[in-house]
Structure formats: structure tokens, C-alpha cells
Enzyme design. Structure first.
Site, PDB file in Angstrom:
ATOM      1  N   GLU A 113     -20.341 -11.439 -42.279  1.00 39.43           N
ATOM      2  CA  GLU A 113     -19.140 -12.184 -43.174  1.00 39.43           C
ATOM      3  C   GLU A 113     -19.174 -11.715 -44.485  1.00 39.43           C
ATOM      4  O   GLU A 113     -20.233 -11.594 -45.351  1.00 39.43           O
ATOM      5  CB  GLU A 113     -19.521 -13.454 -43.024  1.00 39.43           C
ATOM      6  CG  GLU A 113     -18.179 -14.268 -43.454  1.00 39.43           C
ATOM      7  CD  GLU A 113     -18.070 -15.635 -43.129  1.00 39.43           C
ATOM      8  OE1 GLU A 113     -18.462 -16.326 -42.420  1.00 39.43           O
ATOM      9  OE2 GLU A 113     -17.755 -16.345 -44.254  1.00 39.43           O
ATOM     10  N   ARG A 161     -20.990 -21.689 -38.532  1.00 45.94           N
ATOM     11  CA  ARG A 161     -21.493 -20.498 -39.274  1.00 45.94           C
ATOM     12  C   ARG A 161     -21.307 -19.173 -38.439  1.00 45.94           C
ATOM     13  O   ARG A 161     -21.802 -19.621 -37.231  1.00 45.94           O
ATOM     14  CB  ARG A 161     -22.797 -20.735 -39.845  1.00 45.94           C
ATOM     15  CG  ARG A 161     -22.901 -21.661 -41.129  1.00 45.94           C
ATOM     16  CD  ARG A 161     -22.352 -20.964 -42.355  1.00 45.94           C
ATOM     17  NE  ARG A 161     -22.400 -21.725 -43.635  1.00 45.94           N
ATOM     18  CZ  ARG A 161     -21.375 -22.525 -44.245  1.00 45.94           C
ATOM     19  NH1 ARG A 161     -20.125 -22.731 -43.376  1.00 45.94           N
ATOM     20  NH2 ARG A 161     -21.519 -23.356 -45.161  1.00 45.94           N
ATOM     21  N   HIS A 191     -12.641 -17.470 -43.046  1.00 47.53           N
ATOM     22  CA  HIS A 191     -13.363 -18.647 -43.652  1.00 47.53           C
ATOM     23  C   HIS A 191     -12.583 -19.645 -44.462  1.00 47.53           C
ATOM     24  O   HIS A 191     -12.867 -19.703 -45.418  1.00 47.53           O
ATOM     25  CB  HIS A 191     -14.831 -18.331 -44.343  1.00 47.53           C
ATOM     26  CG  HIS A 191     -16.020 -19.353 -44.250  1.00 47.53           C
ATOM     27  ND1 HIS A 191     -17.254 -19.004 -44.255  1.00 47.53           N
ATOM     28  CD2 HIS A 191     -15.770 -20.484 -44.235  1.00 47.53           C
ATOM     29  CE1 HIS A 191     -17.719 -19.974 -44.321  1.00 47.53           C
ATOM     30  NE2 HIS A 191     -17.027 -21.034 -44.225  1.00 47.53           N
TER      31      HIS A 191
HETATM   32  C1  DGY Z   1     -18.566 -25.183 -46.121  1.00 42.41           C
HETATM   33  O1  DGY Z   1     -18.146 -26.111 -47.235  1.00 42.41           O
HETATM   34  O2  DGY Z   1     -19.769 -25.277 -45.703  1.00 42.41           O
HETATM   35  C2  DGY Z   1     -17.650 -24.434 -45.575  1.00 42.41           C
HETATM   36  O3  DGY Z   1     -18.039 -23.563 -44.877  1.00 42.41           O
HETATM   37  C3  DGY Z   1     -16.587 -23.848 -46.757  1.00 42.41           C
HETATM   38  O4  DGY Z   1     -15.884 -24.966 -47.166  1.00 42.41           O
END
Ligand code: DGY
Length: 327
Positions: A267, A238, A286
Site C-alpha cells: 500500500e 489491512r 484506503h
Molecule cells: C484506521 O483508522 O485504522 C483506518 O485504517 C484509517 O482510518
């Protein structure tokens, strides 16, 4: 009997969406961008269930505005957009999509690692922009991957999958995690170290921790200072796990070699952000779980979780089973 009311906050792959449309009275938000907060609140106020993305904040305010809400199914494994304790208090089930995206995410993390180490995007641009005039003995030199040390922060499912890939490249594997991983140590030869050892000894540092108050800015200016000058940082976890401006300064000063980022803070990263001006920052939007098959599996899993919750059953991937008895 009338079908349950559901709000799906974006178009998701058909394998999951079809099930939701067949079995519920669903409204799907069809825009590319997330529904504005006011729209989300409005739809939630009438909904029995929500199928959400990581861009939709599901907090106490929303739950209080949603008197019929039984279940919220995230189309993601990460759930830092959810206030799980608030949902548990209110008897609302929350679910995610673990497992199905592990390998696809690790594939992208390793792809970023390789692209940064071997300067793939710089090389593509160099050739494409007409700079390639001869074979150059000093041209676009990068870092070796084979035999290098990979430091994994967080040895959960995805961290472990990253370690498996590293074995194939003959890498030495270090990991830092509150929990010991027998699989990592016994099957993959990984060595558990503290954070400082991870940062000072690794040629590649790959982040696989969830975003929590403890992991926010796990990589800050002090952490970056500990890293080797040849080190490459990979973040597919993240964005806020890394202090963005500290990373920018470290990359600009060539304090570390490069960074490959699938996630950023903020983001999306605005188009005029200074990180984009650096050749040693490789940023993708992402997309770690974005393969056709994996996104379809995530859609199906999110749909199954949602439909189970609406049918009064415990969803297969429930984050707060304690809420089940209250619901
Ligand atoms: C998640 O699933 O947490 C990812 O960041 C996106 O697929």
C-alpha cells in the site's frame, strides 16, 4: 514555562490541529507524502509528543532516538505501525482513535459490497465509454445482496456495524471470531462458525480483523479455494490480511466473483499492478474513514489523547496504560 515540543506528521483536520497548535510548540509536516524515516527520527529526537499516521513506523529504534518522548497519538484506530510492547518498556504512552470511525468504515465496506455485487463501476465505464446501445437481457448481471449470506471475519466494533447493515438487507449473517458476540447473536441473529464454514457458506466475506502475525494472509490461496464461485471478498481491514497475488490469481481465473479492496498489500498499490487490469477487482485508496465529520472527530480525538499525555494525564484512548506508571 515552555510549551511541549510536538511533531505532527501530516496536516490533519483543523478541529484537532488547532488544539495542538494552540497548546504546544508544534511542527507540522505539510507534504502529501509521509516524512522520510530520517526526518521522522530527527524530529522525534527533540519531541515530547508525536501525532502520527498509520504510515509512520513507531518502533524501538525511533523511541531510542527520542529521549524526551512521552506520548505518541495515532490518527487511526489501527495501530499495526506501533510497537506497543517496546513503548510500554520505555514508559511511552501510545493512543489510537477507536469508535469514532466505526460506522463510516462499515458504510464504505457495505458500499464496496454493493458496488461489486451489482457491478456499479463496470456499468459506469460501460455507459461512459459509449458501449450502451440498447437494454440488454444479459448485460452486466451481478449477485443479489438481499437474502444472501454475509460472512464476517472479526466481530469487533466495525464487524458488528457491518452486521447491522446486513440486517436491513435481509441477509443471513455468519461470523468467525475467537470471542463470542452476544450482541451479534441475540440482537442480529448472527451465527458463530469456524473459518472453513465461513468461507464455504458465505456469498460475501468481509474482513474486520486487526493485522497481527496470526491474521497475516488470513485469506490465502487455500482460503480462496474454499470460497464459492459467486463469492465476493471485501477488505477494509489491512492489506496483508489477504495474500495479494493469490487473490489476483483467484479473480483472474474467476474462482470467486469479485473483490472490493479499501486496503492493499503493498500500500499504495503501484499503478502498474496486475490487480488493476481485472474488471472484478474494485480498489479504492484506503478511504474507509474518509468522511469530513469522521476525519474531524479522529483529529480531535488524536489531539486530546496527545495533549492529555503531555499534561501527565492518562490519555482517554491509551493502548498501554501500564506505561503510565513508568512515565
Ligand atoms: C484506521 O483508522 O485504522 C483506518 O485504517 C484509517 O482510518
Amino acid at each position: 514555562m515552555s510549551k511541549p515540543r510536538v511533531f505532527v506528521t501530516r496536516i490533519i483536520p483543523d478541529r484537532g490541529l488547532r488544539k495542538v497548535l494552540e497548546q504546544t510548540d508544534a511542527t507540522v509536516w505539510e507534504d502529501e507524502l509521509p516524512p522520510p524515516r530520517s526526518v521522522l527520527l530527527e524530529w522525534a529526537s527533540q519531541a515530547d509528543g508525536l501525532l502520527t499516521l498509520l504510515t509512520d513506523k513507531i518502533d524501538a529504534e525511533l523511541m531510542d532516538a527520542a529521549p524526551k518522548l512521552k506520548v505518541v497519538a495515532n490518527f487511526a484506530v489501527g495501530f499495526d505501525n506501533f510497537d506497543v510492547p517496546a513503548a510500554t518498556q520505555r514508559g511511552i504512552l501510545m493512543t489510537n482513535t477507536p469508535g469514532v470511525l466505526t460506522d463510516t468504515t462499515a458504510d464504505l465496506a457495505f458500499a464496496l459490497l454493493m458496488a461489486c455485487a451489482r457491478r456499479i463501476v463496470e456499468g459506469r465505464d460501460y455507459a461512459r465509454n459509449g458501449h450502451w446501445r440498447t437494454w440488454g437481457p444479459m448485460l452486466l448481471m451481478g449477485q443479489d445482496i438481499h437474502g444472501a449470506t454475509l460472512g464476517i471475519a472479526g466481530i469487533g466494533r466495525i464487524g458488528l456495524a457491518m452486521a447491522r447493515r446486513a440486517v436491513g438487507f435481509g441477509m443471513r449473517i455468519l461470523y468467525h471470531d475467537a470471542m463470542r458476540s452476544e450482541v451479534a447473536e441475540k440482537e442480529l441473529g448472527a451465527i458463530r462458525v469456524n473459518k472453513e464454514e465461513l468461507l464455504t457458506q458465505s456469498d460475501f466475506v468481509s474482513l474486520h480483523v486487526p493485522l497481527t502475525p496470526e491474521t497475516r494472509h488470513y485469506i490465502d490461496a487455500a482460503a480462496l479455494k474454499m470460497m464459492k464461485p459467486n463469492a465476493i471478498l471485501i477488505n477494509t481491514a489491512r492489506g496483508p490480511v489477504v495474500d495479494t497475488m493469490a487473490l489476483y490469481e483467484a479473480l483472474k481465473a474467476r474462482q470467486i466473483f469479485a473483490a472490493g479492496l479499501d486496503v492493499t498489500d503493498p500500500e499504495p498499490l503501484p499503478a502498474d499492478h496486475p490487480l488493476y487490469t481485472l474488471d472484478n477487482a474494485l480498489i479504492v485508496p484506503h478511504i474507509a474513514s474518509a468522511s469530513f465529520e469522521t476525519r474531524s472527530k479522529m483529529a480531535e480525538m488524536a489531539a486530546d489523547n496527545l495533549l492529555a499525555g503531555l499534561a501527565g494525564k492518562l490519555p482517554p484512548n491509551c493502548l498501554n496504560p501500564e506505561a503510565f506508571n513508568k512515565s
